[in-house]
Design a protein around this motif. Structure first.
Motif, PDB file in Angstrom:
ATOM      1  N   PHE A  74       7.864  10.350  11.484  1.00  0.00           N
ATOM      2  CA  PHE A  74       9.144  10.213  10.780  1.00  0.00           C
ATOM      3  C   PHE A  74       8.886   9.788   9.333  1.00  0.00           C
ATOM      4  CE2 PHE A  74      12.565  10.604  13.944  1.00  0.00           C
ATOM      5  CZ  PHE A  74      11.817  10.677  15.109  1.00  0.00           C
ATOM      6  N   PHE A  75       9.216  10.668   8.381  1.00  0.00           N
ATOM      7  CA  PHE A  75       9.103  10.336   6.959  1.00  0.00           C
ATOM      8  C   PHE A  75      10.422   9.696   6.534  1.00  0.00           C
ATOM      9  CE2 PHE A  75       5.793  13.450   7.474  1.00  0.00           C
ATOM     10  CZ  PHE A  75       4.801  13.034   6.592  1.00  0.00           C
ATOM     11  N   MET A  76      10.394   8.366   6.430  1.00  0.00           N
ATOM     12  CA  MET A  76      11.635   7.629   6.198  1.00  0.00           C
ATOM     13  C   MET A  76      11.917   7.422   4.713  1.00  0.00           C
ATOM     14  SD  MET A  76      11.567   4.777   9.198  1.00  0.00           S
ATOM     15  CE  MET A  76      11.698   5.271  10.921  1.00  0.00           C
ATOM     16  N   ILE A  98       5.129   6.393  11.606  1.00  0.00           N
ATOM     17  CA  ILE A  98       6.079   6.175  10.510  1.00  0.00           C
ATOM     18  C   ILE A  98       5.394   6.478   9.182  1.00  0.00           C
ATOM     19  CG2 ILE A  98       7.683   4.562   9.418  1.00  0.00           C
ATOM     20  CD1 ILE A  98       8.287   5.115  12.402  1.00  0.00           C
ATOM     21  N   ALA A  99       6.073   7.259   8.343  1.00  0.00           N
ATOM     22  CA  ALA A  99       5.543   7.619   7.035  1.00  0.00           C
ATOM     23  C   ALA A  99       6.652   7.462   5.996  1.00  0.00           C
ATOM     24  CB  ALA A  99       5.027   9.058   7.080  1.00  0.00           C
ATOM     25  N   LEU A 100       6.303   7.672   4.738  1.00  0.00           N
ATOM     26  CA  LEU A 100       7.257   7.425   3.647  1.00  0.00           C
ATOM     27  C   LEU A 100       7.736   8.729   3.004  1.00  0.00           C
ATOM     28  CD1 LEU A 100       8.609   5.268   1.767  1.00  0.00           C
ATOM     29  CD2 LEU A 100       6.578   5.479   0.309  1.00  0.00           C
ATOM     30  N   HIS A 101       9.043   8.765   2.690  1.00  0.00           N
ATOM     31  CA  HIS A 101       9.629   9.916   1.990  1.00  0.00           C
ATOM     32  C   HIS A 101      10.150   9.468   0.621  1.00  0.00           C
ATOM     33  CE1 HIS A 101      11.109  13.943   1.839  1.00  0.00           C
ATOM     34  NE2 HIS A 101      12.364  13.711   2.132  1.00  0.00           N
ATOM     35  N   GLY A 102       9.699   8.264   0.195  1.00  0.00           N
ATOM     36  CA  GLY A 102      10.149   7.688  -1.077  1.00  0.00           C
ATOM     37  C   GLY A 102      11.301   6.733  -0.864  1.00  0.00           C
ATOM     38  N   LYS A 124       7.535   1.956   0.009  1.00  0.00           N
ATOM     39  CA  LYS A 124       6.492   1.555   0.954  1.00  0.00           C
ATOM     40  C   LYS A 124       6.719   0.112   1.428  1.00  0.00           C
ATOM     41  CE  LYS A 124       1.482   1.545   1.553  1.00  0.00           C
ATOM     42  NZ  LYS A 124       0.216   1.203   0.956  1.00  0.00           N
ATOM     43  N   GLU A 125       7.082  -0.751   0.478  1.00  0.00           N
ATOM     44  CA  GLU A 125       7.314  -2.163   0.830  1.00  0.00           C
ATOM     45  C   GLU A 125       8.473  -2.299   1.810  1.00  0.00           C
ATOM     46  OE1 GLU A 125       5.645  -4.123  -3.334  1.00  0.00           O
ATOM     47  OE2 GLU A 125       7.812  -4.160  -2.935  1.00  0.00           O
ATOM     48  N   VAL A 126       9.563  -1.593   1.541  1.00  0.00           N
ATOM     49  CA  VAL A 126      10.759  -1.692   2.398  1.00  0.00           C
ATOM     50  C   VAL A 126      10.445  -1.187   3.809  1.00  0.00           C
ATOM     51  CG1 VAL A 126      13.073  -0.728   2.782  1.00  0.00           C
ATOM     52  CG2 VAL A 126      12.442  -1.545   0.526  1.00  0.00           C
ATOM     53  N   VAL A 127       9.741  -0.029   3.888  1.00  0.00           N
ATOM     54  CA  VAL A 127       9.453   0.556   5.206  1.00  0.00           C
ATOM     55  C   VAL A 127       8.431  -0.309   5.958  1.00  0.00           C
ATOM     56  CG1 VAL A 127       8.585   2.592   6.424  1.00  0.00           C
ATOM     57  CG2 VAL A 127      10.024   2.880   4.403  1.00  0.00           C
ATOM     58  N   GLU A 128       7.386  -0.737   5.253  1.00  0.00           N
ATOM     59  CA  GLU A 128       6.365  -1.569   5.934  1.00  0.00           C
ATOM     60  C   GLU A 128       6.972  -2.869   6.441  1.00  0.00           C
ATOM     61  OE1 GLU A 128       3.001  -1.901   3.268  1.00  0.00           O
ATOM     62  OE2 GLU A 128       2.097  -0.069   4.078  1.00  0.00           O
ATOM     63  N   ASP A 129       7.879  -3.428   5.653  1.00  0.00           N
ATOM     64  CA  ASP A 129       8.562  -4.659   6.049  1.00  0.00           C
ATOM     65  C   ASP A 129       9.362  -4.450   7.329  1.00  0.00           C
ATOM     66  OD1 ASP A 129       7.988  -6.682   4.329  1.00  0.00           O
ATOM     67  OD2 ASP A 129      10.122  -7.082   3.893  1.00  0.00           O
ATOM     68  N   ALA A 130      10.071  -3.320   7.392  1.00  0.00           N
ATOM     69  CA  ALA A 130      10.950  -3.057   8.539  1.00  0.00           C
ATOM     70  C   ALA A 130      10.155  -2.763   9.798  1.00  0.00           C
ATOM     71  CB  ALA A 130      11.885  -1.887   8.224  1.00  0.00           C
ATOM     72  N   VAL A 131       9.089  -1.952   9.678  1.00  0.00           N
ATOM     73  CA  VAL A 131       8.384  -1.518  10.892  1.00  0.00           C
ATOM     74  C   VAL A 131       7.138  -2.344  11.182  1.00  0.00           C
ATOM     75  CG1 VAL A 131       9.261   0.826  10.642  1.00  0.00           C
ATOM     76  CG2 VAL A 131       6.989   0.290   9.752  1.00  0.00           C
ATOM     77  N   ASP A 132       6.801  -3.238  10.246  1.00  0.00           N
ATOM     78  CA  ASP A 132       5.660  -4.139  10.423  1.00  0.00           C
ATOM     79  C   ASP A 132       4.374  -3.354  10.711  1.00  0.00           C
ATOM     80  OD1 ASP A 132       4.442  -6.570  10.444  1.00  0.00           O
ATOM     81  OD2 ASP A 132       4.832  -6.970  12.565  1.00  0.00           O
ATOM     82  N   ARG A 133       4.136  -2.353   9.887  1.00  0.00           N
ATOM     83  CA  ARG A 133       2.992  -1.471  10.082  1.00  0.00           C
ATOM     84  C   ARG A 133       2.587  -0.903   8.724  1.00  0.00           C
ATOM     85  NH1 ARG A 133       4.108   3.604  13.986  1.00  0.00           N
ATOM     86  NH2 ARG A 133       4.620   1.988  15.479  1.00  0.00           N
ATOM     87  N   LYS A 134       1.311  -0.638   8.532  1.00  0.00           N
ATOM     88  CA  LYS A 134       0.861  -0.072   7.247  1.00  0.00           C
ATOM     89  C   LYS A 134       1.234   1.419   7.181  1.00  0.00           C
ATOM     90  CE  LYS A 134      -3.459   0.418   4.556  1.00  0.00           C
ATOM     91  NZ  LYS A 134      -2.800   1.026   3.446  1.00  0.00           N
TER      92      LYS A 134
END
Ligand SMILES: [Zn+2]
Length: 234
Positions: A74-76, A98-102, A124-134
């Motif tokens: 999922f590119f979030m 989980i991956a990043l879509h910006g 990246k910070e927002v997504v990593e914070d939410a999913v607790d994963r790099k």
């Protein structure tokens, strides 16, 4: 590589709004396999969803994926994760990648390298914070790769992955049948399929075509003896 990537950028821009570039996928499959996610074995195809998480669609897709025992990437979007952090965490806890879509869904052709780098860092910070994963993978909006995209990815330690096959599920006229037809229009073996789990950047309600298509699509892959899963198999 930068020159090739920029070439892809302009093609991809046209491709997302127009569509009749039948030569595009075979060409990219040959020349840039790691960027297009075409580096899997011929018995494997990666499945990916962009633009979520979205409470209107993501839970329905998660349910189908769980029923079919299928994992995906999922590119979030950072701005969606900021609104729905619990849903983002739920996607991760179901075992999906989980991956990043910006952070924002903006075309990189019209943004400075500095702005793009900030967007990627913030997302990246927002997504990593939410999913607790790099987070390691990044897909730019519209698949557009500019010099700024490469710069931003380097700064945030991200790797760009676009796609080889798409369902064109962002269109108002998309149907479950058209999504399946478009995904299999080119041989998906070894490649990466692009679908969406939100219509926040496309025609309202369009993602219902994805929800209708997904169970049939998974069955079609199985019937052709192709395993499907995330871009990076864990
Ligand atoms: Zn998108």
């Amino acid at each position: 590589m930068k020159k090739i990537a920029l070439g892809v950028a302009s093609i991809a821009t046209i491709g997302h709004s127009a569509s009749a570039l039948s030569w595009f996928f075979p060409v990219t499959k040959r020349i840039i396999p790691t960027i297009t996610g075409n580096n899997h074995s011929s018995s494997y195809t990666a499945l990916s969803f962009d633009d979520g998480p979205d409470p209107a669609f993501t839970p329905q897709l998660l349910e189908i994926l769980a029923e079919k025992k299928t994992k995906a990437t999922f590119f979030m979007l950072g701005q969606m994760v900021a609104k729905y952090p619990t849903l983002a965490r739920e996607v991760a806890s179901e075992g999906h990648d989980i991956a990043l879509h910006g952070y924002e869904h903006r075309n990189h052709l019209f943004r400075s390298a500095k702005t793009i780098a900030f967007d990627l860092k913030r997302g990246k910070e927002v997504v990593e914070d939410a999913v607790d994963r790099k987070i390691e993978l990044y897909r730019p909006p519209y698949g557009v790769i500019s010099g700024g995209t490469i710069y931003g990815c380097k700064k945030s330690d991200l790797r760009v992955v676009t796609w080889t096959n798409w369902g064109r599920d962002w269109r108002a006229i998309a149907t479950p049948e058209s999504v399946i037809h478009d995904v299999f229009r080119h041989n998906p073996r070894g490649g990466t399929v692009l679908l969406h789990d939100s219509d926040c950047t496309s025609a309202p309600g369009s993602i219902n075509s994805t929800i209708g298509a997904l169970p049939l699509l998974i069955d079609r892959f199985k019937s052709e003896s192709i395993s499907i899963g995330p871009i990076v198999a864990r």
